[in-house]
Design an enzyme around this catalytic site. Structure first.
Site, PDB file in Angstrom:
ATOM      1  N   LYS A 107       0.816  -1.216   0.000  1.00  0.00           N
ATOM      2  CA  LYS A 107       0.000   0.000   0.000  1.00  0.00           C
ATOM      3  C   LYS A 107       0.853   1.272   0.000  1.00  0.00           C
ATOM      4  CE  LYS A 107      -4.282  -1.947   1.737  1.00  0.00           C
ATOM      5  NZ  LYS A 107      -3.887  -3.334   2.059  1.00  0.00           N
TER       6      LYS A 107
HETATM    7  C1  LIG Z   1      -4.518  -4.468   1.426  1.00  0.00           C
HETATM    8  C2  LIG Z   1      -3.735  -5.730   1.349  1.00  0.00           C
HETATM    9  C3  LIG Z   1      -4.074  -6.776   0.458  1.00  0.00           C
HETATM   10  C4  LIG Z   1      -5.301  -6.725  -0.421  1.00  0.00           C
HETATM   11  O1  LIG Z   1      -5.175  -5.798  -1.485  1.00  0.00           O
HETATM   12  P1  LIG Z   1      -6.476  -5.295  -2.266  1.00  0.00           P
HETATM   13  O2  LIG Z   1      -5.990  -4.265  -3.205  1.00  0.00           O
HETATM   14  O3  LIG Z   1      -7.406  -4.752  -1.213  1.00  0.00           O
HETATM   15  O4  LIG Z   1      -7.057  -6.494  -2.958  1.00  0.00           O
HETATM   16  C5  LIG Z   1      -3.256  -7.892   0.391  1.00  0.00           C
HETATM   17  N1  LIG Z   1      -2.171  -8.009   1.188  1.00  0.00           N
HETATM   18  C6  LIG Z   1      -1.817  -7.045   2.073  1.00  0.00           C
HETATM   19  C7  LIG Z   1      -0.635  -7.265   2.934  1.00  0.00           C
HETATM   20  C8  LIG Z   1      -2.581  -5.874   2.176  1.00  0.00           C
HETATM   21  O5  LIG Z   1      -2.225  -4.925   3.074  1.00  0.00           O
END
Ligand SMILES: *Cc1c(COP(=O)(O)O)cnc(C)c1O
Length: 429
Positions: A107
């Site tokens: 993220k």
């Molecule tokens: C947010 C997150 C996901 C999921 O990603 P999306 O874009 O919501 O599908 C997967 N793994 C981790 C570690 C995350 O923080």
């Protein structure tokens, strides 16, 4: 280029409007009105380039009408300045490590890019902007770190007292500067409700320039398409003609960005959506029925989503056709038992340590590759140390904690306690 709302293709917004609003006024999600298709030579020229250059080339194709080249270059160089290596785990299986940013999860890519893009659009406005976010953990820290020291922007994070992990709390509350953490006496749902109330409070909005940084913002989605290009560009020759990419998915933003990259011409044969027990999308792909339901808690908790917010984007991208989507996307759900066993098995056999989300991705990819021979890439979305309890239990080994996390233990917590009440939030703002 304009952006339309998934609820109404006739509604158009500029990039600046789409980024500052987050969501369209009709509650739809913004999509680019035209996804540029890049030539084969564009792709062969990506080979061997560093990430910032790959990112810039793809970004320029999307944003060239909306900003100056040097501004875009500065945004990219300033936000996407950490490695995203493609690591061979075993023959024909690679891990794209997205966890080398400041909060050790993918993220960071979207949050950092969005922060600087928003900073760019707001730089000539004399009013300070307040970014308001509610978090259950990971999103808040990526957003907070992303906006740290971005001029003209103040970030206020609401998190539920006692309901985030100690490490997550440290990541949220130790930054200071233009970041303020509010420890809310309530649940995550209370925090989210407070943010919604604040956005609809007329008196408050006259006084404070509020904006949101939530995960459906197009400025968080688009930069995620850059690293799919970069992953492909790092594959050795001979391994890059039939490639399958597996994405551990919760809200399906990450995989939507991958599908956009494919639409731009990136030669990915197919995507695999990997979920935990929250499998409404794999179910939809199999049956054609989309049945959202409340989420279930699992050991890959960043994917505990029962009604993925980017489902509408995927459907929009495929003209609302189940068959068209199911042609490019296959889904598998993985249990917690299998996830934990895989963390141990992968490490013992290959020496590679996955986090629970990466392990879900690895297993779903393996399922796919049993039916179709290809080069497989899974996205490793978080550092194993972020989910240290699960990983140590699965492997019976200690996990080495990176310096960035370890050093937080000694930093003082800076948080203001407030009641779960709009007046308390308004008084603070
Ligand atoms: C947010 C997150 C996901 C999921 O990603 P999306 O874009 O919501 O599908 C997967 N793994 C981790 C570690 C995350 O923080």
């Amino acid at each position: 280029m304009h952006y339309y709302s998934t609820n109404n293709r006739g509604h158009h917004a500029t990039l600046k409007e789409a980024v500052t609003r987050g969501q369209a006024p009709d509650k739809g999600l913004y999509m680019p009105e035209r996804i540029p298709v890049l030539a084969d030579t564009f792709y062969s020229n990506l080979k061997g380039l560093p990430f910032e250059e790959v990112a810039f080339k793809v970004a320029w194709a999307l944003f060239r009408d909306d900003m100056e080249l040097r501004d875009l270059k500065a945004i990219i160089d300033d936000s996407l300045n950490f490695p995203i290596p493609l690591v061979e785990v075993e023959e024909d299986i690679y891990s794209l490590e997205l966890f080398h940013g400041p909060t050790l999860a993918f993220k960071d890519v979207g949050a950092r890019f969005m922060a600087r893009l928003l900073g760019h659009f707001l730089k000539n406005e004399d009013k300070e902007v307040t970014v308001l976010v509610a978090t259950s953990g990971d999103t808040g820290s990526a957003v907070a770190h992303g906006f740290l020291n971005v001029p003209g922007i103040r970030v206020v994070i609401l998190y539920p007292s006692g309901k985030v992990s100690p490490l997550q709390e440290k990541q949220l509350t130790t930054l200071g500067q233009n970041i303020t953490a509010l420890e809310v006496d309530g649940t995550f749902d209370d925090c989210q409700a407070l943010v919604k109330l604040a956005f609809s409070d007329e008196q408050l909005n006259k006084r404070v320039n509020l904006t949101s940084a939530n995960s459906i913002n197009i400025a968080r989605l688009i930069p995620q398409s850059f690293y799919y290009h970069y992953a492909w560009s790092q594959l050795p020759t001979g391994k890059d003609d039939k490639v399958v990419v597996c994405v551990p998915s919760g809200n399906f933003g990450n995989i939507s960005a991958g599908l956009i990259a494919k639409r731009m011409g990136l030669p990915i044969h197919r995507f695999v959506a990997a979920t935990n027990a929250n499998d409404v999308v794999p179910q939809y792909l199999q049956t054609g029925a989309y049945l959202p339901r409340p989420s279930i808690a699992t050991c890959s908790n960043a994917m505990d989503v029962g009604n993925p917010s980017n489902f509408a984007r995927m459907m929009d991208l495929y003209g609302n056709s189940h068959d068209a989507l199911a042609n490019d996307l296959v889904g598998y759900a993985i249990s917690d038992t299998d996830t934990k066993a895989a963390i141990k098995e992968i490490q013992q056999r290959t020496g590679y340590l996955t986090d629970p989300h990466g392990a879900v991705g690895y297993l779903a990819l393996k399922h796919y590759l049993q039916l179709d021979k290809a080069t497989g890439i899974f996205l490793e979305t978080a550092h194993p140390a972020k989910f240290i309890e699960v990983v140590e239990e699965a492997t019976s080994n200690k996990v080495e904690v990176p310096e960035a996390l370890a050093s937080l233990q000694h930093k003082p917590k800076l948080a203001h306690k407030i009641a779960a009440d709009l007046e308390a939030l308004k008084a603070f703002l």
